[in-house]
Design a protein around this motif. Structure first.
Motif, PDB file in Angstrom:
ATOM      1  N   ALA A   1       0.840  -1.205   0.000  1.00 45.52           N
ATOM      2  CA  ALA A   1       0.000   0.000   0.000  1.00 45.52           C
ATOM      3  C   ALA A   1       0.869   1.247   0.000  1.00 45.52           C
ATOM      4  CB  ALA A   1      -0.924  -0.007   1.213  1.00 45.52           C
TER       5      ALA A   1
ATOM      6  N   ARG B   1       6.754  -2.324 -11.339  1.00 49.89           N
ATOM      7  CA  ARG B   1       7.816  -2.224 -10.353  1.00 49.89           C
ATOM      8  C   ARG B   1       7.343  -2.798  -9.015  1.00 49.89           C
ATOM      9  NH1 ARG B   1      12.803  -0.095  -9.982  1.00 49.89           N
ATOM     10  NH2 ARG B   1      13.425   0.541  -7.902  1.00 49.89           N
TER      11      ARG B   1
ATOM     12  N   GLY C   1       3.272   6.140  -5.513  1.00 43.73           N
ATOM     13  CA  GLY C   1       3.073   6.325  -6.948  1.00 43.73           C
ATOM     14  C   GLY C   1       3.968   5.439  -7.788  1.00 43.73           C
ATOM     15  N   ILE C   2       4.445   4.336  -7.217  1.00 41.37           N
ATOM     16  CA  ILE C   2       5.286   3.411  -7.971  1.00 41.37           C
ATOM     17  C   ILE C   2       4.395   2.610  -8.921  1.00 41.37           C
ATOM     18  CG2 ILE C   2       6.851   1.436  -7.736  1.00 41.37           C
ATOM     19  CD1 ILE C   2       7.542   2.583  -4.958  1.00 41.37           C
ATOM     20  N   GLY C   3       4.910   2.343 -10.121  1.00 40.16           N
ATOM     21  CA  GLY C   3       4.115   1.647 -11.138  1.00 40.16           C
ATOM     22  C   GLY C   3       3.842   0.200 -10.784  1.00 40.16           C
ATOM     23  N   ASN C   4       2.774  -0.329 -11.412  1.00 36.97           N
ATOM     24  CA  ASN C   4       2.366  -1.701 -11.100  1.00 36.97           C
ATOM     25  C   ASN C   4       3.487  -2.709 -11.308  1.00 36.97           C
ATOM     26  OD1 ASN C   4      -0.214  -1.357 -10.211  1.00 36.97           O
ATOM     27  ND2 ASN C   4      -1.066  -1.307 -12.285  1.00 36.97           N
TER      28      ASN C   4
ATOM     29  N   LYS D   1       2.236   1.822  -3.393  1.00 40.08           N
ATOM     30  CA  LYS D   1       1.213   2.388  -4.268  1.00 40.08           C
ATOM     31  C   LYS D   1       1.011   3.869  -3.961  1.00 40.08           C
ATOM     32  CE  LYS D   1      -1.759  -1.455  -5.322  1.00 40.08           C
ATOM     33  NZ  LYS D   1      -2.911  -2.167  -4.766  1.00 40.08           N
TER      34      LYS D   1
ATOM     35  N   ARG E   1       9.697  -5.709  -8.113  1.00 43.54           N
ATOM     36  CA  ARG E   1      10.709  -5.238  -7.160  1.00 43.54           C
ATOM     37  C   ARG E   1      10.233  -5.435  -5.716  1.00 43.54           C
ATOM     38  NH1 ARG E   1      14.404  -4.702  -4.963  1.00 43.54           N
ATOM     39  NH2 ARG E   1      15.907  -3.048  -4.625  1.00 43.54           N
ATOM     40  N   HIS E   2       8.943  -5.261  -5.483  1.00 45.19           N
ATOM     41  CA  HIS E   2       8.461  -5.281  -4.103  1.00 45.19           C
ATOM     42  C   HIS E   2       7.832  -6.609  -3.708  1.00 45.19           C
ATOM     43  CE1 HIS E   2       8.833  -0.873  -3.211  1.00 45.19           C
ATOM     44  NE2 HIS E   2       9.017  -0.895  -4.515  1.00 45.19           N
ATOM     45  N   MET E   3       7.051  -7.196  -4.625  1.00 42.73           N
ATOM     46  CA  MET E   3       6.320  -8.397  -4.217  1.00 42.73           C
ATOM     47  C   MET E   3       7.063  -9.681  -4.565  1.00 42.73           C
ATOM     48  SD  MET E   3       2.577  -7.067  -5.227  1.00 42.73           S
ATOM     49  CE  MET E   3       1.506  -8.315  -4.569  1.00 42.73           C
TER      50      MET E   3
END
Lengths: 390, 330
Positions: free
Chosen positions: A282, A293, A288-291, A285, A297-299
């Motif tokens: 969250a 990425r 403003g990071i793109g879906n 998001k 990168r995160h998930m």
């Protein structure tokens, strides 16, 4: 609690973090080292890897050091460690080690050389097939987990079906009908684009909007495909496909890969569903990071652990599947040796030359077992909930 | 702080926000009912000021935060940020506005990515801000860490190496990384020790003084809210029951719910007996109980009128709004 009295100076520095600095990698080895069976599995895996790579160099080329296809009819079915009968052999037929380490088969071919050649086949089949299945699995699972709540529209599904069948027909040489379908698609796309521009101004309902309604969610679609794929007895599916396609090692890799991605998809989807609700996603998001990425990168780094485990065990089952196919004669075409077809040849001589059955059989057993042990060790380390049991 | 419209004194205005979640039942997942998670929330936040949002757990505070950030799609109402109505914005349209509003989460353990170092997590924001070179990002990162009271060499460590309070500081640093004007603090201190709570609150206050930030401070701790906030909105079951300046809420509460909340705050004097009016029954959930005033089943001054009429959120004084017709008559 009186907050007015507690003040914190601005250049307040927090003391050193809690635990001694240890990277995840070090922590991984510390935990993994406690699992002896997993270490054994890893060692055998490394040994197998080295054997396969050296085996590739030793058995290939125009004048290989170990020739797996050199036929010595005088020397057939010699037991392991037996010396060759030098009187009967040409000088270039003498085995490199001066004895048959694993005996010879019914055509007098050196089983050791053939096992080396087969190791490379097993290794590549295992890794490439699992690579394909993991890629598909991560992609499908990621989409189902992250974009799962989006709905597909009926017209989009129809369009995709038309496009796919049109292209398929053209490939199958039914050019006229295929081209007609593709033209139909094109016409619809043009129509849709035109009406969209118009409807933005006037907002008048077009007949195209009739089909523009929600059909199924992405998640439902992908997970039902997974369920359908799991319904097939995959070994027999592979048998059928291999019977149609020309026999080649690459076809087998691809077919095994295409029939074993379902488990990975389920794992990745489950991980993504739980990760998606986490606060750090969250926060990403909100930044403003793109879906994409966020996904990669995160998930994804948080979701690879179960994938890695299932991939390791998947390699074992891919090796087993390839051996099974070769045993049944659907695998790699004959002059090339694989563990499966050595085993298959050997079964005819199981009482006269038991080594022809036992050597490849036990090798397959050990390699598959080592992968499974390594995979389970990985799972225990990567899953903190299972750690306590040891 | 960079912002296009610096003159607008109202940084965020929320008007009659509503969000319903469907309850799905049965084989076909038919929608059998709706949960009114947020059912009429209105307030304003002035630039450089702090607004407190208080209410019991489950009353929709966090949902309001997520709606404002557009992490959830709202069903009705308006969110006006610096004069721009962002409530109808698509994800694409929202993207350039994202960095204006940031959030600090309640749970310091779930709010940082366990597979990224602290530095990487904060740097993600700096990337969004448009700092292309690694050196620039690094310098800014160290500055940010210093601002929130962390040593700069903690940037290459992982979140699990820090304590809750330290992680909350890192969360604040990440929120600050995109240079926002408004930070939504979603119960940022309720998971921390009391001594650490004070540190974080002071940090938030210092940052507000330095950077001119505005806060939406969500909490259920009235003491903290009273200390930190200029205006307070009291929420109950998805509705704002009373909205007023902090002084008015504490000294001149009108809504019976606000009064019972204030009465429930423990006194600092030990041994003193508290006069608490206990609610008559549990939080209602049947559809019949949801008609009329939502608070009436717990209310000490319930009248037949409360059962029938939808109570309106009305002005009773200078910046003082109440959702109770009895309180208005007074």
């Amino acid at each position: 609690m009186n907050l007015n009295e507690t003040t914190v100076t601005k250049d307040f520095h927090v003391e050193a973090p809690l635990t001694p600095k240890r990277t995840r990698w070090e922590e991984f080895w510390l935990l993994f080292g406690q699992n002896r069976l997993a270490i054994l599995g890893l060692l055998i895996f490394i040994l197998f890897f080295c054997c396969a790579i050296t085996g590739l160099f030793l058995t290939s080329g125009s004048k290989p050091i170990f020739d797996p296809s050199l036929v010595r009819l005088e020397e057939k079915l010699r037991p392991p460690f037996s010396k060759p009968n030098l009187d009967l052999l040409e000088p270039d037929q003498v085995p490199t080690l001066n004895f048959y380490l694993m005996g010879t088969d019914d055509l007098g071919r050196d089983v050791f050389a053939r096992m080396l050649q087969g190791a490379w086949v097993s290794l590549t089949v295992g890794f490439v097939a699992v690579g394909i299945s993991v890629l598909i699995g991560i992609f499908m699972g990621g989409i189902a987990g992250y974009f799962g709540q989006h709905y597909l529209k009926i017209d989009h599904i129809l369009l995709t079906l038309l496009l796919v069948s049109g292209t398929g027909l053209i490939i199958l040489d039914v050019i006229r009908f295929g081209a007609a379908l593709l033209l139909l698609c094109l016409a619809y796309i043009v129509y849709a684009v035109l009406t969209r521009h118009r409807s933005k101004k006037k907002a008048s309902p077009s007949w195209g909007a009739m089909f523009h309604i929600n059909a199924v969610s992405v998640d439902t679609l992908i997970m039902r495909i997974v369920d359908i794929m799991l319904c097939f007895p995959s070994f027999f599916l592979i048998l059928t496909v291999v019977a149609i396609l020309p026999a080649s090692i690459y076809n087998i890799m691809i077919v095994i890969g295409l029939t074993s991605w379902m488990g990975t998809t389920r794992f990745v989807r489950a991980e993504f569903l739980s990760l998606r609700e986490q606060d750090f996603v969250a926060a990403a998001k909100a930044l403003g990071i793109g879906n994409f990425r966020i996904i990669f990168r995160h998930m994804m780094p948080n979701a690879v652990a179960p994938v890695l485990v299932s991939a390791t065990i998947g390699i074992a089952s891919a090796i087993l599947t390839e051996a099974g196919l070769s045993f049944l004669g659907f695998g790699v075409p004959p002059p090339h040796a694989t563990w499966g077809n050595i085993l298959s040849n050997g079964k005819n001589f199981i009482f006269d030359a038991p080594w022809l059955t036992f050597i490849p059989g036990i090798t397959i057993l050990i390699v598959v077992l080592s992968f499974n042990l390594f995979g389970e060790g990985l799972r225990d380390v990567l899953n903190p909930k299972l750690r306590e049991r040891h | 702080m960079k912002s296009k419209n610096k003159n607008n004194p109202i940084i965020l205005c929320v008007k009659d926000l509503k969000k319903y979640f469907p309850i799905r039942r049965g084989f076909f997942q038919k929608i059998s009912g709706w949960v009114n998670a947020v059912d009429g929330v209105s307030f304003e936040i002035e630039r450089g000021k702090t607004m407190g949002l208080v209410g019991e757990s489950g009353c929709g505070k966090t949902t309001v935060a997520r709606l404002i950030l557009k992490l959830l799609a709202l069903d009705e109402g308006k969110i006006i940020y610096q004069g721009i109505d962002i409530s109808g914005f698509s994800e694409k349209e929202m993207k350039p506005h994202r960095k204006e509003m940031q959030i600090v989460f309640q749970d310091p353990f779930g709010s940082l990515n366990p597979r990224m170092t602290v530095g990487q997590s904060v740097e993600e924001g700096l990337r969004i801000l448009g700092l292309k070179s690694h050196g620039m990002r690094k310098a800014r990162l160290e500055k940010l860490m210093e601002m929130v009271g962390m040593s700069p060499d903690s940037t290459d460590r992982y979140p699990h190496e820090f304590s809750g309070g330290q992680r909350q500081r890192i969360g604040i640093a990440r929120a600050l990384s995109v240079e926002p004007s408004l930070i939504i603090c979603d119960e940022p201190i309720s998971a921390l020790d009391v001594s650490i709570q004070a540190q974080i609150i002071n940090l938030l206050k210092d940052l507000q003084d330095q950077l001119g930030l505005s806060y939406l401070f969500i909490s259920h701790d009235l003491n903290v809210v009273g200390y930190l906030c200029n205006t307070i909105a009291v929420m109950y079951m998805g509705q704002v029951m009373e909205y007023a300046s902090a002084e008015d809420i504490f000294d001149n509460p009108h809504h019976p719910y606000t009064r019972s909340l204030l009465a429930a705050v423990p006194d600092s004097e030990p041994g003193k007996k508290m006069e608490i009016t206990l609610p008559k029954e549990d939080v209602p959930d049947s559809p019949a109980a949801l008609q009329g005033c939502k608070y009436r089943s717990m209310c000490s001054m319930e009248a037949p009128r409360c059962r029938k009429e939808q109570v309106l959120f009305e002005k009773i004084g200078e910046k003082h709004f109440v959702r109770c017709w009895k309180a208005m008559k007074k």
